[in-house]
Design a protein around this motif. Structure first.
Motif, PDB file in Angstrom:
ATOM      1  N   THR A  65       0.863  -1.167   0.000  1.00  0.00           N
ATOM      2  CA  THR A  65       0.000   0.000   0.000  1.00  0.00           C
ATOM      3  C   THR A  65       0.906   1.225   0.000  1.00  0.00           C
ATOM      4  OG1 THR A  65      -1.590  -1.212   1.346  1.00  0.00           O
ATOM      5  CG2 THR A  65      -1.874   1.168   1.214  1.00  0.00           C
ATOM      6  N   ALA A  66       0.673   2.141  -0.913  1.00  0.00           N
ATOM      7  CA  ALA A  66       1.511   3.333  -0.991  1.00  0.00           C
ATOM      8  C   ALA A  66       0.665   4.567  -1.249  1.00  0.00           C
ATOM      9  CB  ALA A  66       2.542   3.176  -2.103  1.00  0.00           C
ATOM     10  N   VAL A  67       1.097   5.663  -0.684  1.00  0.00           N
ATOM     11  CA  VAL A  67       0.527   6.977  -0.966  1.00  0.00           C
ATOM     12  C   VAL A  67       1.672   7.795  -1.543  1.00  0.00           C
ATOM     13  CG1 VAL A  67      -0.574   9.031  -0.005  1.00  0.00           C
ATOM     14  CG2 VAL A  67      -1.094   6.778   0.953  1.00  0.00           C
ATOM     15  N   VAL A  68       1.462   8.294  -2.761  1.00  0.00           N
ATOM     16  CA  VAL A  68       2.518   9.053  -3.450  1.00  0.00           C
ATOM     17  C   VAL A  68       1.971  10.389  -3.929  1.00  0.00           C
ATOM     18  CG1 VAL A  68       3.741   6.964  -4.201  1.00  0.00           C
ATOM     19  CG2 VAL A  68       2.036   7.984  -5.694  1.00  0.00           C
ATOM     20  N   ASP A  69       2.877  11.304  -4.150  1.00  0.00           N
ATOM     21  CA  ASP A  69       2.524  12.591  -4.721  1.00  0.00           C
ATOM     22  C   ASP A  69       2.012  12.377  -6.140  1.00  0.00           C
ATOM     23  OD1 ASP A  69       3.676  15.255  -6.280  1.00  0.00           O
ATOM     24  OD2 ASP A  69       2.818  15.645  -4.294  1.00  0.00           O
ATOM     25  N   GLU A  70       1.046  13.159  -6.545  1.00  0.00           N
ATOM     26  CA  GLU A  70       0.437  13.021  -7.872  1.00  0.00           C
ATOM     27  C   GLU A  70       1.472  13.126  -8.996  1.00  0.00           C
ATOM     28  OE1 GLU A  70      -3.753  14.573  -9.805  1.00  0.00           O
ATOM     29  OE2 GLU A  70      -2.749  15.799  -8.295  1.00  0.00           O
ATOM     30  N   GLY A  71       2.515  13.886  -8.781  1.00  0.00           N
ATOM     31  CA  GLY A  71       3.532  14.084  -9.801  1.00  0.00           C
ATOM     32  C   GLY A  71       4.368  12.851 -10.110  1.00  0.00           C
ATOM     33  N   ILE A  72       4.462  11.921  -9.162  1.00  0.00           N
ATOM     34  CA  ILE A  72       5.255  10.700  -9.387  1.00  0.00           C
ATOM     35  C   ILE A  72       4.383   9.455  -9.504  1.00  0.00           C
ATOM     36  CG2 ILE A  72       7.305  11.637  -8.252  1.00  0.00           C
ATOM     37  CD1 ILE A  72       6.551   9.779  -5.841  1.00  0.00           C
ATOM     38  N   HIS A  73       3.069   9.648  -9.560  1.00  0.00           N
ATOM     39  CA  HIS A  73       2.151   8.505  -9.563  1.00  0.00           C
ATOM     40  C   HIS A  73       2.405   7.550 -10.735  1.00  0.00           C
ATOM     41  CE1 HIS A  73      -1.928   6.587 -10.084  1.00  0.00           C
ATOM     42  NE2 HIS A  73      -1.588   6.231  -8.871  1.00  0.00           N
ATOM     43  N   HIS A  74       2.522   8.069 -11.939  1.00  0.00           N
ATOM     44  CA  HIS A  74       2.727   7.206 -13.109  1.00  0.00           C
ATOM     45  C   HIS A  74       4.069   6.485 -13.041  1.00  0.00           C
ATOM     46  CE1 HIS A  74      -0.944   8.248 -15.131  1.00  0.00           C
ATOM     47  NE2 HIS A  74      -0.695   9.535 -14.934  1.00  0.00           N
ATOM     48  N   GLN A  75       5.086   7.162 -12.561  1.00  0.00           N
ATOM     49  CA  GLN A  75       6.406   6.539 -12.403  1.00  0.00           C
ATOM     50  C   GLN A  75       6.335   5.427 -11.356  1.00  0.00           C
ATOM     51  OE1 GLN A  75       9.489   9.300 -11.341  1.00  0.00           O
ATOM     52  NE2 GLN A  75      11.101   7.766 -11.474  1.00  0.00           N
ATOM     53  N   ALA A  76       5.614   5.654 -10.269  1.00  0.00           N
ATOM     54  CA  ALA A  76       5.447   4.641  -9.224  1.00  0.00           C
ATOM     55  C   ALA A  76       4.689   3.431  -9.767  1.00  0.00           C
ATOM     56  CB  ALA A  76       4.719   5.241  -8.027  1.00  0.00           C
ATOM     57  N   LEU A  77       3.664   3.662 -10.569  1.00  0.00           N
ATOM     58  CA  LEU A  77       2.913   2.554 -11.166  1.00  0.00           C
ATOM     59  C   LEU A  77       3.806   1.717 -12.079  1.00  0.00           C
ATOM     60  CD1 LEU A  77      -0.489   4.258 -12.084  1.00  0.00           C
ATOM     61  CD2 LEU A  77      -0.021   2.696 -10.186  1.00  0.00           C
ATOM     62  N   ARG A  78       4.679   2.369 -12.829  1.00  0.00           N
ATOM     63  CA  ARG A  78       5.614   1.652 -13.704  1.00  0.00           C
ATOM     64  C   ARG A  78       6.554   0.762 -12.891  1.00  0.00           C
ATOM     65  NH1 ARG A  78       5.848   5.964 -16.738  1.00  0.00           N
ATOM     66  NH2 ARG A  78       7.689   6.843 -15.741  1.00  0.00           N
ATOM     67  N   ILE A  79       7.026   1.280 -11.762  1.00  0.00           N
ATOM     68  CA  ILE A  79       7.920   0.506 -10.889  1.00  0.00           C
ATOM     69  C   ILE A  79       7.213  -0.744 -10.397  1.00  0.00           C
ATOM     70  CG2 ILE A  79       9.059   0.523  -8.643  1.00  0.00           C
ATOM     71  CD1 ILE A  79       9.746   3.487  -9.194  1.00  0.00           C
ATOM     72  N   VAL A  80       5.963  -0.587  -9.989  1.00  0.00           N
ATOM     73  CA  VAL A  80       5.185  -1.739  -9.497  1.00  0.00           C
ATOM     74  C   VAL A  80       4.988  -2.760 -10.615  1.00  0.00           C
ATOM     75  CG1 VAL A  80       2.915  -2.452  -8.654  1.00  0.00           C
ATOM     76  CG2 VAL A  80       4.028  -0.432  -7.677  1.00  0.00           C
ATOM     77  N   GLU A  81       4.602  -2.314 -11.794  1.00  0.00           N
ATOM     78  CA  GLU A  81       4.357  -3.219 -12.926  1.00  0.00           C
ATOM     79  C   GLU A  81       5.631  -3.964 -13.339  1.00  0.00           C
ATOM     80  OE1 GLU A  81       2.642  -0.782 -15.954  1.00  0.00           O
ATOM     81  OE2 GLU A  81       0.694  -0.697 -14.945  1.00  0.00           O
ATOM     82  N   GLU A  82       6.758  -3.251 -13.374  1.00  0.00           N
ATOM     83  CA  GLU A  82       8.022  -3.880 -13.773  1.00  0.00           C
ATOM     84  C   GLU A  82       8.476  -4.948 -12.782  1.00  0.00           C
ATOM     85  OE1 GLU A  82      10.703  -0.601 -14.267  1.00  0.00           O
ATOM     86  OE2 GLU A  82       9.791   0.014 -16.171  1.00  0.00           O
ATOM     87  N   ALA A  83       8.042  -4.799 -11.521  1.00  0.00           N
ATOM     88  CA  ALA A  83       8.409  -5.763 -10.493  1.00  0.00           C
ATOM     89  C   ALA A  83       7.434  -6.943 -10.442  1.00  0.00           C
ATOM     90  CB  ALA A  83       8.477  -5.079  -9.129  1.00  0.00           C
ATOM     91  N   GLY A  84       6.411  -6.927 -11.281  1.00  0.00           N
ATOM     92  CA  GLY A  84       5.457  -8.034 -11.321  1.00  0.00           C
ATOM     93  C   GLY A  84       4.275  -7.883 -10.391  1.00  0.00           C
ATOM     94  N   GLY A  85       4.058  -6.694  -9.864  1.00  0.00           N
ATOM     95  CA  GLY A  85       2.916  -6.472  -8.980  1.00  0.00           C
ATOM     96  C   GLY A  85       1.612  -6.411  -9.751  1.00  0.00           C
ATOM     97  N   LEU A  86       0.550  -6.905  -9.134  1.00  0.00           N
ATOM     98  CA  LEU A  86      -0.801  -6.827  -9.714  1.00  0.00           C
ATOM     99  C   LEU A  86      -1.529  -5.668  -9.054  1.00  0.00           C
ATOM    100  CD1 LEU A  86      -1.936 -10.559  -9.684  1.00  0.00           C
ATOM    101  CD2 LEU A  86      -1.007  -9.257 -11.592  1.00  0.00           C
ATOM    102  N   MET A  87      -2.198  -4.862  -9.891  1.00  0.00           N
ATOM    103  CA  MET A  87      -2.950  -3.731  -9.336  1.00  0.00           C
ATOM    104  C   MET A  87      -4.412  -3.849  -9.704  1.00  0.00           C
ATOM    105  SD  MET A  87      -0.316  -0.619  -9.886  1.00  0.00           S
ATOM    106  CE  MET A  87       0.231  -1.056 -11.500  1.00  0.00           C
TER     107      MET A  87
END
Length: 122
Positions: free
Chosen positions: A100-122
């Motif tokens: 579970t993460a809370v991120v600033d709106e400015g880095i949200h897409h970058q954070a989603l990419r990190i999760v996807e590249e690591a194999g996380g399911l959203m």
């Protein structure tokens, strides 16, 4: 700017912890990693089921720590209690680690990419 939340599921705590470190490096507001289960309780205290007290069939077959009779009956009615179903811990997907993460709106897409590249399911 506002904040965005991320809920991502992983197969192992190590995968989720790796993503958590990367998100913290991006200055995430909050990040946590937890294991979840569809059954109450945490962990399993192994014992001899023939001589020991067993709270439910689910306590043996699903590592559930059952605290009352009604919950034990309900958990034992699950197809997984028979040992004939697939999925193991966390259900059919095996993704029983929640990041579970809370991120600033400015880095949200970058954070989603990190999760996807690591194999996380959203």
């Amino acid at each position: 700017m506002g904040e965005k939340n991320i809920l991502a599921y992983f197969k192992s705590p190590e995968e989720a912890e790796g993503v958590a470190r990367k998100l913290n490096a991006l200055r995430a507001v909050e990040v946590s990693v937890d294991r979840f289960s569809r059954y109450a309780g945490e962990g399993y205290d192994p014992m001899n089921p023939i001589t020991g007290k067993v709270s439910s069939l689910a306590a043996i077959t699903q590592d559930a720590m059952i605290t009352n009779t009604s919950a034990g009956i309900l958990a034992a009615a699950d197809p997984a209690a028979s040992g004939m179903s697939h999925g193991g811990q966390g259900g059919p997907t095996g993704h029983d680690i929640l990041l579970t993460a809370v991120v600033d709106e400015g880095i949200h897409h970058q954070a989603l990419r990190i999760v996807e590249e690591a194999g996380g399911l959203m």
